[in-house]
Design an enzyme around this catalytic site. Structure first.
Site, PDB file in Angstrom:
ATOM      1  N   MET A  30       0.851  -1.189   0.000  1.00 14.41           N
ATOM      2  CA  MET A  30       0.000   0.000   0.000  1.00 14.41           C
ATOM      3  C   MET A  30       0.894   1.249   0.000  1.00 14.41           C
ATOM      4  O   MET A  30       0.467   2.335   0.403  1.00 14.41           O
ATOM      5  CB  MET A  30      -0.937  -0.016   1.207  1.00 14.41           C
ATOM      6  N   ALA A  32       4.149   3.856   0.904  1.00 12.82           N
ATOM      7  CA  ALA A  32       4.899   4.305   2.085  1.00 12.82           C
ATOM      8  C   ALA A  32       5.970   3.255   2.387  1.00 12.82           C
ATOM      9  O   ALA A  32       6.071   2.729   3.495  1.00 12.82           O
ATOM     10  CB  ALA A  32       3.979   4.540   3.277  1.00 12.82           C
ATOM     11  N   LEU A  33       6.737   2.950   1.362  1.00 10.00           N
ATOM     12  CA  LEU A  33       7.663   1.817   1.423  1.00 10.00           C
ATOM     13  C   LEU A  33       8.760   2.037   2.455  1.00 10.00           C
ATOM     14  O   LEU A  33       9.230   3.154   2.667  1.00 10.00           O
ATOM     15  CB  LEU A  33       8.289   1.583   0.043  1.00 10.00           C
ATOM     16  N   GLY A  36      11.317  -3.002   5.291  1.00 16.17           N
ATOM     17  CA  GLY A  36      10.623  -4.293   5.283  1.00 16.17           C
ATOM     18  C   GLY A  36      10.157  -4.641   3.864  1.00 16.17           C
ATOM     19  O   GLY A  36      10.373  -5.750   3.378  1.00 16.17           O
ATOM     20  N   HIS A  37       9.555  -3.656   3.186  1.00 16.69           N
ATOM     21  CA  HIS A  37       9.122  -3.887   1.793  1.00 16.69           C
ATOM     22  C   HIS A  37      10.333  -4.190   0.904  1.00 16.69           C
ATOM     23  O   HIS A  37      10.295  -5.074   0.062  1.00 16.69           O
ATOM     24  CB  HIS A  37       8.428  -2.645   1.225  1.00 16.69           C
ATOM     25  N   LYS A 151       4.869 -10.231   9.379  1.00 18.99           N
ATOM     26  CA  LYS A 151       4.291  -9.324  10.384  1.00 18.99           C
ATOM     27  C   LYS A 151       2.767  -9.452  10.338  1.00 18.99           C
ATOM     28  O   LYS A 151       2.104  -9.489  11.362  1.00 18.99           O
ATOM     29  CB  LYS A 151       4.701  -7.865  10.145  1.00 18.99           C
ATOM     30  N   ASP A 152       2.245  -9.547   9.108  1.00 23.46           N
ATOM     31  CA  ASP A 152       0.807  -9.769   8.941  1.00 23.46           C
ATOM     32  C   ASP A 152       0.597 -11.276   8.757  1.00 23.46           C
ATOM     33  O   ASP A 152       0.198 -11.737   7.682  1.00 23.46           O
ATOM     34  CB  ASP A 152       0.310  -8.980   7.735  1.00 23.46           C
ATOM     35  N   SER A 188       4.508   0.832   7.756  1.00 21.95           N
ATOM     36  CA  SER A 188       4.311   2.176   7.194  1.00 21.95           C
ATOM     37  C   SER A 188       3.753   3.114   8.263  1.00 21.95           C
ATOM     38  O   SER A 188       3.891   4.328   8.174  1.00 21.95           O
ATOM     39  CB  SER A 188       3.356   2.117   6.013  1.00 21.95           C
TER      40      SER A 188
END
Ligand code: PAF
Length: 282
Positions: A30, A32-33, A36-37, A151-152, A188
């Site tokens: 989504m 706001a990198l 982690g991304h 994390k998710d 984010s």
């Protein structure tokens, strides 16, 4: 690096590349990198020729209009950041219309009960929204492999279930949680933490780490009580839930069994910012 905003254009680009046997990894985001991304993108690039990164703040997975409004949107910065990783990246940054075509509604899914636990209890309709967007993105990008952060963890389990139920031809790969040096899981939302909350937030992972140690000798109930007390003493962080659950069913553990793997899950408010984290217990 190529940036697409229209599904028909990215679809036609990817299908022509596939004729040349080019492989595609996919990292849905989504925006706001953060690091982690980028760790997911790097992993995708070691296992595929090209990494597609989607940047789309999906309205149907927010149960709170204010949260959706405040969600950071930093497309230009995100693109610059991705360029520092590799040029073998394709960005897909659609408008809401390109995805939802005038009907911004989530489909309804059953994920065999996974959707009713933890986040599903506290965020009404969230996983219908996630299922809807991830299914559509998979249909558009048709990646060979897709990468999601642990994390998710519940989201990851649900996406694996989605792929199984709908026979979607993609390998879903879970990647270890990427943490800031303080132990705080990259998110984010961390950007929006006020300085005193940013200092307080690593307490979440510290508490999870001690909970893991305790789980070796104590029951899930005893560990949960201890964690609840620690958060009650913390003036800045408000515990929404702490649950020790079976890693496969995500159901809260009643009695420990040696043959099962467990994970502790937590959701915490730091002011009005909701943070989640989890840790494998065995
Ligand atoms: O984890 C996220 O950022 C989102 O839930 C996802 C998978 C990109 C779907 O919007």
């Amino acid at each position: 690096m190529i940036v697409f905003t229209e599904k028909l254009k990215i679809q036609s680009h990817i299908s022509s590349q596939k004729l040349n046997k080019v492989t595609f990894g996919f990292v849905p985001t989504m925006g706001a990198l953060h690091e982690g991304h980028l760790s997911l993108v790097s992993k995708a690039l070691t296992e595929n020729d090209i990494c597609v990164v989607s940047i789309f703040v999906n309205p149907t997975q927010f149960d709170n209009a204010e949260d959706l409004k405040k969600y950071p949107r930093t497309l230009d910065k995100d693109i610059e950041l991705l360029k520092t990783v590799s040029h073998n990246i394709i960005v897909y940054a659609p408008a809401v219309e390109d995805i939802y075509e005038g009907n911004t509604k989530a489909e309804h899914f059953s994920f065999d009960g996974l959707e009713h636990e933890m986040e599903g209890k506290f965020r009404d309709g969230h996983f219908d929204g996630v299922g809807t967007i991830v299914k559509r993105l998979f249909e558009i990008v048709k990646p060979n492999n897709a990468y999601f952060g642990e994390k998710d963890f519940q989201q990851l389990a649900i996406i694996k279930k989605l792929v199984e139920k709908y026979n979607i031809p993609v390998n879903v790969k879970g990647c270890a949680i990427y943490r800031e040096p303080s132990g705080l899981a990259y998110s984010s939302r961390n950007e929006r933490l006020k300085p005193n909350y940013k200092i307080a937030a690593p307490f979440i992972f510290k508490t999870l780490t001690t909970a893991k140690e305790q789980f070796g000798t104590k029951s899930a109930k005893q560990v949960t009580e201890w964690v609840t007390k620690q958060f009650a003493k913390n003036n800045l962080l408000e515990l929404e839930y702490f649950i020790i659950a079976d890693e496969v069913t995500l159901k809260p553990v009643k009695r420990k069994s040696k043959s099962k793997n467990y994970r502790a899950f937590v959701a915490v408010y730091a002011d009005d910012i909701r943070l989640i984290d989890n840790i494998a217990l065995n």
